[in-house]
Design a protein around this motif. Structure first.
Motif, PDB file in Angstrom:
ATOM      1  N   SER A 148       0.838  -1.194   0.000  1.00  0.00           N
ATOM      2  CA  SER A 148       0.000   0.000   0.000  1.00  0.00           C
ATOM      3  C   SER A 148       0.879   1.253   0.000  1.00  0.00           C
ATOM      4  N   GLY A 181      -7.200  -1.001  -2.896  1.00  0.00           N
ATOM      5  CA  GLY A 181      -6.669   0.293  -2.488  1.00  0.00           C
ATOM      6  C   GLY A 181      -6.284   1.138  -3.692  1.00  0.00           C
ATOM      7  N   LEU A 196     -10.243  -0.495   6.417  1.00  0.00           N
ATOM      8  CA  LEU A 196      -9.171   0.057   5.586  1.00  0.00           C
ATOM      9  C   LEU A 196      -9.678   0.942   4.444  1.00  0.00           C
ATOM     10  N   ILE A 235     -11.701  -5.091  -0.077  1.00  0.00           N
ATOM     11  CA  ILE A 235     -11.111  -4.309   1.004  1.00  0.00           C
ATOM     12  C   ILE A 235     -11.945  -4.468   2.282  1.00  0.00           C
ATOM     13  N   GLY A 288     -10.130   3.300  -0.525  1.00  0.00           N
ATOM     14  CA  GLY A 288     -10.860   2.320  -1.327  1.00  0.00           C
ATOM     15  C   GLY A 288     -11.173   2.842  -2.716  1.00  0.00           C
ATOM     16  N   GLU A 336      -6.561   2.982   3.070  1.00  0.00           N
ATOM     17  CA  GLU A 336      -6.031   2.558   1.778  1.00  0.00           C
ATOM     18  C   GLU A 336      -6.769   3.231   0.617  1.00  0.00           C
TER      19      GLU A 336
END
Length: 183
Positions: free
Chosen positions: A12, A43, A70, A66, A76, A74
């Motif tokens: 990530s 991500g 997160l 995901i 989405g 990250e």
């Protein structure tokens, strides 16, 4: 013939070497150009974002998974062909591998290692027989390869563990290996 799906585990973050992002872009593009679907962690940051944007730019089908905790961290990527939000990390990993025909691991951190070792353990236990490729851009995964050899040498795994991983150095060799194993 059904479309093949390639699960890509990766960081990530982009990492310290430009070669890591370059490999992510090349792999995402190649998966799409092959007519295969990218399955990944959904991500829009780091190598995850690079591989997905490259696949999308090349007209590819993208399937992102995901966990809800997160989505913000990250970032989405909701503009994917399919975007799935799970309750837990474990569910994420299960959905990803169950929707893939093969796994490719790009450079990454603890999360990528967790994903790789779960896929590798499941393969060792006979829960799947999907190819697992480790793409060692700029030699990134060499210490991991040495560790797996050490684990086997020290008697904590059978030599077959090493046979479950195909080590490749470039997206081109990854795609060649995928074509050979998935045909």
């Amino acid at each position: 013939m059904p479309v093949k799906s390639i699960c890509v585990y990766c960081g990530s973050r982009n990492g310290a070497q430009p070669a890591y992002a370059e490999a992510a872009v090349s792999l995402g593009q190649a998966i799409a150009e092959e007519g295969w679907r990218l399955v990944y962690g959904a991500g829009d940051v780091g190598l995850m974002g690079e591989v997905a944007r490259a696949a999308q730019k090349a007209g590819g089908d993208t399937f992102g998974v995901i966990p809800k905790h997160l989505v913000d961290l990250e970032v989405g990527k909701t503009d994917l062909t399919r975007y799935v939000v799970t309750e837990t990390m474990h569910e994420r990993k299960k959905v990803m591998i169950m929707n893939a025909d093969a796994v490719v691991v790009l450079p990454g951190g603890a999360g990528s290692l967790d994903e790789l070792f779960e896929a590798l353990t499941w393969r060792q236990l006979g829960l799947h027989d999907k190819p697992i490729l480790v793409l060692s851009s700029d030699g990134y995964w060499q210490p991991l390869r040495d560790l797996i050899t050490h684990i086997i040498d020290q008697g904590f795994a059978d030599a077959s563990l090493a046979e479950f991983v195909t080590w490749v150095e470039t997206p081109t060799t990854a795609m060649d290996a995928l074509r050979a194993t998935l045909s």
